[in-house]
Design a protein around this motif. Structure first.
Motif, PDB file in Angstrom:
ATOM      1  N   THR A   1     -13.736 -27.650 -31.684  1.00 14.30           N
ATOM      2  CA  THR A   1     -14.115 -28.441 -30.506  1.00 14.30           C
ATOM      3  C   THR A   1     -13.613 -29.876 -30.605  1.00 14.30           C
ATOM      4  O   THR A   1     -13.976 -30.713 -29.773  1.00 14.30           O
TER       5      THR A   1
ATOM      6  N   ARG B   1     -16.383 -32.443 -30.786  1.00  9.91           N
ATOM      7  CA  ARG B   1     -17.209 -32.701 -29.611  1.00  9.91           C
ATOM      8  C   ARG B   1     -18.460 -31.825 -29.534  1.00  9.91           C
ATOM      9  O   ARG B   1     -19.243 -31.976 -28.595  1.00  9.91           O
TER      10      ARG B   1
ATOM     11  N   GLY C   1     -22.647 -31.286 -22.061  1.00 11.38           N
ATOM     12  CA  GLY C   1     -21.426 -30.644 -22.528  1.00 11.38           C
ATOM     13  C   GLY C   1     -20.209 -30.972 -21.693  1.00 11.38           C
ATOM     14  O   GLY C   1     -20.216 -31.879 -20.860  1.00 11.38           O
ATOM     15  N   ASP C   2     -19.175 -30.191 -21.908  1.00  8.61           N
ATOM     16  CA  ASP C   2     -17.858 -30.439 -21.326  1.00  8.61           C
ATOM     17  C   ASP C   2     -17.662 -29.580 -20.079  1.00  8.61           C
ATOM     18  O   ASP C   2     -17.366 -28.390 -20.170  1.00  8.61           O
TER      19      ASP C   2
ATOM     20  N   SER D   1     -13.803 -27.864 -19.365  1.00 14.56           N
ATOM     21  CA  SER D   1     -13.116 -26.818 -20.119  1.00 14.56           C
ATOM     22  C   SER D   1     -13.947 -25.545 -20.151  1.00 14.56           C
ATOM     23  O   SER D   1     -15.117 -25.534 -19.749  1.00 14.56           O
TER      24      SER D   1
ATOM     25  N   SER E   1     -16.307 -27.164 -26.529  1.00 13.21           N
ATOM     26  CA  SER E   1     -15.419 -28.019 -25.751  1.00 13.21           C
ATOM     27  C   SER E   1     -13.985 -27.707 -26.128  1.00 13.21           C
ATOM     28  O   SER E   1     -13.616 -27.796 -27.298  1.00 13.21           O
TER      29      SER E   1
END
Length: 484
Positions: free
Chosen positions: A90, A93, A254-255, A258, A461
């Motif tokens: 990640t 991340r 979170g991301d 993606s 991520s």
């Protein structure tokens, strides 16, 4: 009135329901799909669970009898290596607290499921290669999976839930959350027959998946072109409960830019096939080369074990002309490919007696393709012994390089499997603490609201260690159910 309402009937939702019911809570599970649509993305998986362990003896009690078990070689996969994989894949991340809980509780969570009657096996055909002495060597930190894959996982979860007193209602699409005096205390639902209603409860656990099946949200959050991706799993994960949670003040976690996406049969339907499920993936690419329609390679197929690259390479394919690529093998490599995927009924494939014929039949730029194959073959260090069970360092020094498992493409017939991007799940979700308690923008817990599964943001991520999703669903579903 139930004590706990769980929204979503996949692995995470069932894990939450089991844990809550075991505490004497009256649990109602609301599943959007009808019985023939149920199970969320869990139904479409291969059933792999990544767990920390100390080797074969440490997991033996979980496994169904199989004479091959005695021949299995499992390198220990300790918690610190699990965490290292999470951090590295990640790009640092991953949320350290969530990742630490995931690694620490991965093995105990699977033992807990096993104690509820769920069945597991070693995934010989997916995660091992035989060595010269006939042993099955497992690789990439992944070995254990549910019996009968995702279909078996959902079926076994369902039996365990009913045996534990959980009530399951199918065909219930949930919408707005009910909030009273600052506490989430229920949800509004609508059924396929047009009826609507409200269920109130002390706690609500959200386990309804990400937004991967909504092309508009994919384009908005993942970027232009993602609306063209095929959906590997359920078409029902359209982000309904993410919207509902955000509307009552939940913070994003979170991301959101993606996702998990893979090489997927280019001839597949726009959403998951409940018969073939995971067999539409094409995951033996580390053994061959992958080219776009211009005849160029664009990734290092052998950068790492498949478990550590497959979840990001779908996005790389989507960025190619037409969102299309071709996995290319020759007749010597072909027997090494995963039978369950490459010999699946209706698998898209082009077979030719020459590279020229292959390119013309596939619509690949002929001169560039021939040049790509010639350069690749010439760049291979054939003095290095090929070994599929380890990162063997048998490389082809081309651009991009192929770092491991470089086998020449030279013996007819030749095979080209057309692949596109199949999206699995989105990495962005809701912000929550290590017990799955949903938080608002100020970092305060929203009373009565829990989250698990794909809806929990912060773990992944950009990339993902294979088999981590189901494990995370169980770990954090169980944690949410122990408090809800």
């Amino acid at each position: 009135m139930p004590h706990v309402v769980v929204i979503g009937g996949g692995n995470a939702g069932f894990s939450a329901a089991h844990a809550a019911a075991a505490r004497g809570r009256e649990v109602l599970l609301l599943e959007r799909g009808r019985p023939d649509e149920a199970g969320g993305n869990s139904f479409y998986t291969a059933g792999a669970f990544r767990i920390a362990h100390h080797g074969l003896d440490d997991v033996a009690e979980l496994l169904e009898p199989d004479p091959r078990n005695a021949t299995a070689v499992l390198t220990p996969y300790p918690q610190d290596l699990f965490l290292k994989d999470m951090r590295e894949l990640t790009g640092g991340r991953t949320d350290a607290g969530l990742a630490g809980v995931l690694a620490a509780e991965s093995g105990p969570a699977l033992r807990w499921l096993h104690g509820l009657g769920l069945r597991f096996r070693l995934m010989f055909e997916r995660q091992s290669y035989p060595d010269d002495s006939g042993r099955h060597v497992f690789w990439g930190g992944l070995a254990v999976g549910s019996v009968d894959g995702g279909k078996g996982l959902v079926s076994q979860h369902t039996r365990a839930a009913l045996a534990g007193g959980v009530e399951i209602r199918y065909g219930h699409r949930c919408g707005d959350l009910v909030v009273r005096n600052g506490r989430v205390c229920g949800v509004r639902w609508s059924a396929a027959d047009g009826t609507t209603g409200v269920v109130e409860a002390e706690s609500v656990v959200l386990a309804a998946g990400g937004f991967e099946a909504d092309p508009r949200w994919r384009r908005e959050h993942l970027g232009a072109g993602w609306e063209r991706a095929l959906v590997r799993g359920t078409p029902l994960n359209t982000g309904d409960m993410l919207r509902s949670a955000l509307a009552v003040g939940a913070a994003r976690g979170g991301d959101w830019s993606s996702c998990h996406s893979v090489a997927w049969d280019a001839g597949a339907a726009t959403s998951g096939d409940r018969e073939l499920t995971n067999r539409l993936t094409r995951q033996s690419y580390p053994l061959g080369i992958v080219v776009n329609s211009s005849g160029r390679r664009f990734v290092d197929e052998g950068a790492d074990f498949r478990n550590y690259t497959y979840a990001k390479y779908g996005g790389e394919i989507l960025r190619q002309p037409g969102g299309l690529a071709f996995q290319v093998f020759d007749s010597e490599i072909r027997p090494l490919l995963r039978t369950e995927e490459y010999d699946a009924p209706g698998a898209s494939v082009i077979v030719a007696s020459s590279l020229e014929e292959l390119a013309l039949s596939a619509g690949i730029d002929l001169p560039r393709f021939i040049g790509t194959v010639e350069d690749f073959n010439a760049g291979i260090d054939e003095s290095v012994r090929f070994d599929a069970a380890v990162k063997d360092g048998r490389a082809s020094r081309v651009d991009p390089p192929k770092s491991n498992w470089a086998l020449p493409i030279r013996t007819p017939p030749f095979y080209a499997f057309p692949v596109t991007c199949g999206i699995t799940f989105t990495f962005g979700g809701l912000a929550a603490d290590e017990h799955g308690r949903v938080m608002d923008a100020d970092g305060a817990v929203i009373p009565g609201l829990f989250v698990c599964g794909e809806m929990l943001g912060g773990l992944f991520s950009g990339n993902y260690p294979g088999g981590t999703g189901l494990t995370a669903g169980t770990v954090f579903g169980r944690r949410a159910g122990m408090l809800a």
